[in-house]
Design a protein around this motif. Sequence first.
Motif, mmCIF file in Angstrom:
data_model
loop_
_atom_site.group_PDB
_atom_site.id
_atom_site.type_symbol
_atom_site.label_atom_id
_atom_site.label_comp_id
_atom_site.label_asym_id
_atom_site.label_seq_id
_atom_site.Cartn_x
_atom_site.Cartn_y
_atom_site.Cartn_z
ATOM 1 N N GLN A 44 0.771 -6.700 6.255
ATOM 2 C CA GLN A 44 1.307 -6.710 4.895
ATOM 3 C C GLN A 44 2.720 -7.273 4.887
ATOM 4 O O GLN A 44 3.446 -7.204 5.876
ATOM 5 C CB GLN A 44 1.342 -5.288 4.327
ATOM 6 C CG GLN A 44 -0.014 -4.633 4.180
ATOM 7 C CD GLN A 44 0.095 -3.296 3.473
ATOM 8 O OE1 GLN A 44 0.405 -3.225 2.295
ATOM 9 N NE2 GLN A 44 -0.158 -2.225 4.205
ATOM 10 N N ARG A 45 3.111 -7.797 3.727
ATOM 11 C CA ARG A 45 4.482 -8.278 3.577
ATOM 12 C C ARG A 45 5.432 -7.083 3.607
ATOM 13 O O ARG A 45 5.208 -6.079 2.946
ATOM 14 C CB ARG A 45 4.644 -9.037 2.260
ATOM 15 C CG ARG A 45 6.027 -9.653 2.078
ATOM 16 C CD ARG A 45 6.038 -10.597 0.894
ATOM 17 N NE ARG A 45 5.852 -9.892 -0.368
ATOM 18 C CZ ARG A 45 6.869 -9.357 -1.074
ATOM 19 N NH1 ARG A 45 8.114 -9.454 -0.627
ATOM 20 N NH2 ARG A 45 6.628 -8.748 -2.214
ATOM 21 N N ARG A 46 6.497 -7.215 4.349
ATOM 22 C CA ARG A 46 7.487 -6.146 4.483
ATOM 23 C C ARG A 46 8.578 -6.337 3.437
ATOM 24 O O ARG A 46 9.179 -7.396 3.349
ATOM 25 C CB ARG A 46 8.059 -6.144 5.896
ATOM 26 C CG ARG A 46 6.954 -5.942 6.936
ATOM 27 C CD ARG A 46 7.442 -6.042 8.365
ATOM 28 N NE ARG A 46 6.297 -5.934 9.263
ATOM 29 C CZ ARG A 46 6.313 -5.281 10.422
ATOM 30 N NH1 ARG A 46 7.423 -4.691 10.832
ATOM 31 N NH2 ARG A 46 5.224 -5.222 11.165
ATOM 32 N N GLN A 47 8.815 -5.283 2.656
ATOM 33 C CA GLN A 47 9.669 -5.391 1.480
ATOM 34 C C GLN A 47 10.992 -4.644 1.641
ATOM 35 O O GLN A 47 11.592 -4.242 0.660
ATOM 36 C CB GLN A 47 8.909 -4.879 0.257
ATOM 37 C CG GLN A 47 7.589 -5.596 0.020
ATOM 38 C CD GLN A 47 6.754 -4.956 -1.071
ATOM 39 O OE1 GLN A 47 7.248 -4.187 -1.884
ATOM 40 N NE2 GLN A 47 5.469 -5.265 -1.085
ATOM 41 N N ALA A 95 -5.027 9.219 -4.886
ATOM 42 C CA ALA A 95 -4.972 10.559 -5.459
ATOM 43 C C ALA A 95 -4.910 11.654 -4.404
ATOM 44 O O ALA A 95 -4.400 12.749 -4.663
ATOM 45 C CB ALA A 95 -6.187 10.783 -6.370
ATOM 46 N N SER A 96 -5.395 11.384 -3.204
ATOM 47 C CA SER A 96 -5.359 12.387 -2.133
ATOM 48 C C SER A 96 -4.023 12.387 -1.398
ATOM 49 O O SER A 96 -3.760 13.270 -0.582
ATOM 50 C CB SER A 96 -6.479 12.119 -1.128
ATOM 51 O OG SER A 96 -6.176 10.976 -0.331
ATOM 52 N N GLY A 97 -3.200 11.364 -1.662
ATOM 53 C CA GLY A 97 -1.938 11.225 -0.964
ATOM 54 C C GLY A 97 -1.956 10.198 0.151
ATOM 55 O O GLY A 97 -0.940 9.945 0.778
ATOM 56 N N ALA A 98 -3.131 9.607 0.399
ATOM 57 C CA ALA A 98 -3.253 8.669 1.512
ATOM 58 C C ALA A 98 -2.707 7.294 1.147
ATOM 59 O O ALA A 98 -2.857 6.823 0.020
ATOM 60 C CB ALA A 98 -4.708 8.547 1.943
ATOM 61 N N VAL A 99 -2.069 6.657 2.127
ATOM 62 C CA VAL A 99 -1.637 5.269 2.017
ATOM 63 C C VAL A 99 -2.608 4.422 2.833
ATOM 64 O O VAL A 99 -2.855 4.715 4.010
ATOM 65 C CB VAL A 99 -0.200 5.093 2.545
ATOM 66 C CG1 VAL A 99 0.180 3.617 2.647
ATOM 67 C CG2 VAL A 99 0.788 5.839 1.655
ATOM 68 N N ALA A 100 -3.170 3.392 2.230
ATOM 69 C CA ALA A 100 -4.157 2.558 2.916
ATOM 70 C C ALA A 100 -3.547 1.891 4.144
ATOM 71 O O ALA A 100 -2.428 1.368 4.102
ATOM 72 C CB ALA A 100 -4.711 1.505 1.960
ATOM 73 N N THR A 153 0.817 -1.207 0.000
ATOM 74 C CA THR A 153 0.000 0.000 0.000
ATOM 75 C C THR A 153 0.856 1.264 0.000
ATOM 76 O O THR A 153 0.426 2.301 -0.528
ATOM 77 C CB THR A 153 -0.977 0.038 1.196
ATOM 78 O OG1 THR A 153 -0.247 -0.079 2.421
ATOM 79 C CG2 THR A 153 -1.989 -1.084 1.089
ATOM 80 N N PHE A 154 2.071 1.202 0.551
ATOM 81 C CA PHE A 154 2.953 2.372 0.504
ATOM 82 C C PHE A 154 3.284 2.714 -0.946
ATOM 83 O O PHE A 154 3.450 3.891 -1.290
ATOM 84 C CB PHE A 154 4.234 2.115 1.294
ATOM 85 C CG PHE A 154 5.136 3.323 1.395
ATOM 86 C CD1 PHE A 154 4.958 4.261 2.394
ATOM 87 C CD2 PHE A 154 6.154 3.522 0.477
ATOM 88 C CE1 PHE A 154 5.780 5.386 2.480
ATOM 89 C CE2 PHE A 154 6.988 4.630 0.549
ATOM 90 C CZ PHE A 154 6.788 5.566 1.561
ATOM 91 N N SER A 155 3.399 1.702 -1.767
ATOM 92 C CA SER A 155 3.731 1.923 -3.173
ATOM 93 C C SER A 155 2.525 2.322 -4.003
ATOM 94 O O SER A 155 2.661 2.642 -5.184
ATOM 95 C CB SER A 155 4.360 0.653 -3.758
ATOM 96 O OG SER A 155 5.541 0.308 -3.042
#
Length: 217
Positions: A159-162, A149-154, A143-145
């Motif tokens: 989540q898998r840590r990359q 459109a508003s700039g929000a990260v879900a 989700t960071f990637s």
Amino acid sequence: MSSSTAVTVAGITGIPGYAGAVPWQGPRPTCLPIAVSAAHQVSRSMHPPLSPEALWRHALRSGLADADGTTPGAMETALATVGQPLLTDWPYEPTIAPTKSAASPTPPPAALFGQLHHVALPGGLALLGAGMPLVLLIHITETFSLVDASGAVADRSNQRRQGLHAVLAVGSDTTGDIDRVLIRNSWGADWGVRGHCVLTTDYINEYADSAWLVIPT
């Protein structure tokens, strides 16, 4: 690096002294010296940008940096011992090899020094309300990637840590049901909203590895 303009994303305005300049680190593993440099700059209140190359070069020469990046300990030592010149005196070069640094100026320019301090989370995020930027080492997630459109990260749990990535926290909003933090990335102004995103404190609490504060000396 990019131009500087005041920034507001999803209703959060950057702290005083933060002008909104967003760098592109390129393929180099230099997110941490870039974030530390910006924190150092903002801590000096509208000071001109400082060069991350000085921090990176010192880490390389100390054997504390490689193709995967460097460490807060290396940045702490570099800030205290070699300091940072202005970015105009030692420009950042985004396209050189990952384990190289841009050639240092001759003669060496004047440098500014600082101290890097570890800050405990989640309480340390309150420093943003006092106008102090924080360097966050945070795990990249899907989700960071995918900034909306508003700039929000879900804010999605488990989540898998990359891998770890350094960003700069430059503002916060604690007025709603969910506390939120304005983040400046180093992937250029085309990422997110003019290079920024907004993370919830729940996201930071789950995926942040550590937080750091730069104090000028």
